[in-house]
Design a protein around this motif. Structure first.
Motif, short mmCIF file in Angstrom:
data_model
loop_
_atom_site.label_atom_id
_atom_site.label_comp_id
_atom_site.label_asym_id
_atom_site.label_seq_id
_atom_site.Cartn_x
_atom_site.Cartn_y
_atom_site.Cartn_z
N SER A 27 37.64 13.24 -24.52
CA SER A 27 36.94 12.24 -25.34
C SER A 27 36.25 12.90 -26.53
O SER A 27 36.26 12.37 -27.64
CB SER A 27 35.91 11.49 -24.49
OG SER A 27 36.55 10.75 -23.47
N VAL A 30 38.92 13.91 -29.17
CA VAL A 30 39.42 12.74 -29.89
C VAL A 30 38.38 12.24 -30.88
O VAL A 30 38.70 11.89 -32.02
CB VAL A 30 39.84 11.64 -28.90
CG1 VAL A 30 40.15 10.34 -29.63
CG2 VAL A 30 41.06 12.09 -28.09
N SER A 31 37.12 12.23 -30.47
CA SER A 31 36.05 11.79 -31.38
C SER A 31 35.96 12.71 -32.59
O SER A 31 35.80 12.24 -33.73
CB SER A 31 34.70 11.77 -30.65
OG SER A 31 34.70 10.81 -29.61
N LYS A 34 38.78 11.91 -34.95
CA LYS A 34 38.58 10.64 -35.65
C LYS A 34 37.54 10.78 -36.76
O LYS A 34 37.63 10.13 -37.80
CB LYS A 34 38.15 9.56 -34.66
CG LYS A 34 39.28 9.09 -33.75
CD LYS A 34 38.81 8.00 -32.79
CE LYS A 34 39.96 7.48 -31.95
NZ LYS A 34 39.52 6.46 -30.96
N PHE A 41 47.45 10.99 -35.11
CA PHE A 41 47.52 11.28 -33.69
C PHE A 41 48.96 11.19 -33.20
O PHE A 41 49.25 10.53 -32.21
CB PHE A 41 46.64 10.31 -32.91
CG PHE A 41 45.16 10.53 -33.10
CD1 PHE A 41 44.44 11.31 -32.22
CD2 PHE A 41 44.50 9.97 -34.18
CE1 PHE A 41 43.09 11.53 -32.40
CE2 PHE A 41 43.14 10.17 -34.37
CZ PHE A 41 42.42 10.96 -33.47
N LEU A 58 45.43 13.18 -22.41
CA LEU A 58 45.68 13.07 -23.85
C LEU A 58 46.61 11.91 -24.19
O LEU A 58 46.63 11.43 -25.33
CB LEU A 58 46.29 14.37 -24.37
CG LEU A 58 45.39 15.61 -24.43
CD1 LEU A 58 46.22 16.86 -24.70
CD2 LEU A 58 44.32 15.44 -25.51
N HIS A 61 45.97 8.67 -26.35
CA HIS A 61 45.47 8.87 -27.70
C HIS A 61 46.54 9.33 -28.70
O HIS A 61 46.29 9.31 -29.91
CB HIS A 61 44.33 9.89 -27.69
CG HIS A 61 43.25 9.56 -26.70
ND1 HIS A 61 42.35 8.54 -26.91
CD2 HIS A 61 42.95 10.10 -25.49
CE1 HIS A 61 41.51 8.48 -25.88
NE2 HIS A 61 41.85 9.41 -25.02
#
Length: 271
Positions: A27, A30-31, A34, A41, A58, A61
């Motif tokens: 998480s 990914v944050s 972003k 992605f 993963l 995402h």
């Protein structure tokens, strides 16, 4: 690969059964992506994927996720998972990834990069990453903590005794502390946009057998098994019995909270 490990079939099976999936770290990765380069992605690599604990998380995402590992036994275990359709696996060393230059959005190595030829791996990660792509390296310290009622301190004293007994069997390639390896890799990464995180505490409620099984997968324990299997079994039995006595339980099914202390770093390749 600078050091090959975790390649026996029994060890790989235990790895699949007992290692923790680092979902909280996924998480965070990914944050970070972003925040820096959103909407890119397409392809993620989990390098040194083992039996896929970090590969599968993963999948939601990215369009495509590929786990790579040098060990056929680990990849065989990874294929026994319920893998999403966008997840696949490739056998290859971390320093020679079978992908085109600039093809990859994320190169991640989860509890694996300390075994790589670190300089060659960083160069290879830079080669396959697209401009703006993310490099994410994470691992954890072996001084895990146990939480159980009012005897947590006693449990952790027992765990420290066990790890102290195993420390002499640490692979010399890992030096004295893995965190220093990752810190050095962080310092050698030339990307200006990067961040170091020294401790993220991840909690899992596991049966006591799960914690004991996890310790059994550690490289230090496996090295002791190779040198003196009877002593390895004795150490684990002593720790198991002391933990059960302190918890006042008669079954390894008794649940305990295991606190895993992760460290990690993230970096974005310049555009």
């Amino acid at each position: 690969m600078a050091v090959r490990a975790f390649e026996g079939k029994e060890h790989a099976a235990a790895y699949l059964q007992y290692r923790v999936a680092p979902k909280e770290l996924i998480s965070r990765i990914v944050s970070y992506m972003k925040e820096t380069t959103p909407n890119q992605f397409s392809l993620a690599l989990d390098v040194g994927c083992g039996s896929g604990q970090g590969t599968i998380p993963l999948a939601p995402h990215f369009t495509k996720v590929v786990g790579t590992d040098v060990s056929p036994a680990q990849l065989e275990m990874a294929l026994t998972n319920e893998n999403p359709p966008n997840v696949s696996y490739r056998e290859c060393p971390a320093e020679k990834l079978p992908f085109a230059s600039g093809e990859v959005d994320l190169v991640a190595a989860m509890t694996a990069a300390h075994w790589f030829d670190r300089e060659k791996f960083l160069l290879e990660a830079d080669r396959v990453l697209r401009p703006g792509g993310c490099l994410a390296l994470l691992s954890y310290t072996l001084d895990m903590e146990l939480e159980y009622g009012d005897v947590s301190t006693t449990l952790n004293d027992i765990c420290e005794e066990l790890h102290a007994a195993l420390h002499p069997f640490r692979n010399p390639y890992l030096e004295t502390h893995s965190m220093k390896i990752y810190s050095n890799m962080f310092d050698s990464c030339s990307y200006p946009d990067k961040e170091w995180n020294e401790c993220l505490r991840v909690k899992r409620v596991l049966p006591l057998s799960g914690y004991i099984g996890m310790v059994g997968t550690f490289a230090t324990f496996q090295n002791l098994v190779q040198k003196d299997p009877e002593e390895a079994e004795r150490l684990l039995n002593v720790a198991r019995n002391k933990l059960m006595s302190a918890m006042k339980v008669s079954s390894l099914d008794a649940e305990v909270t295991v606190v895993v202390k992760y460290f990690y770093w993230l970096a974005r390749k310049p555009l």
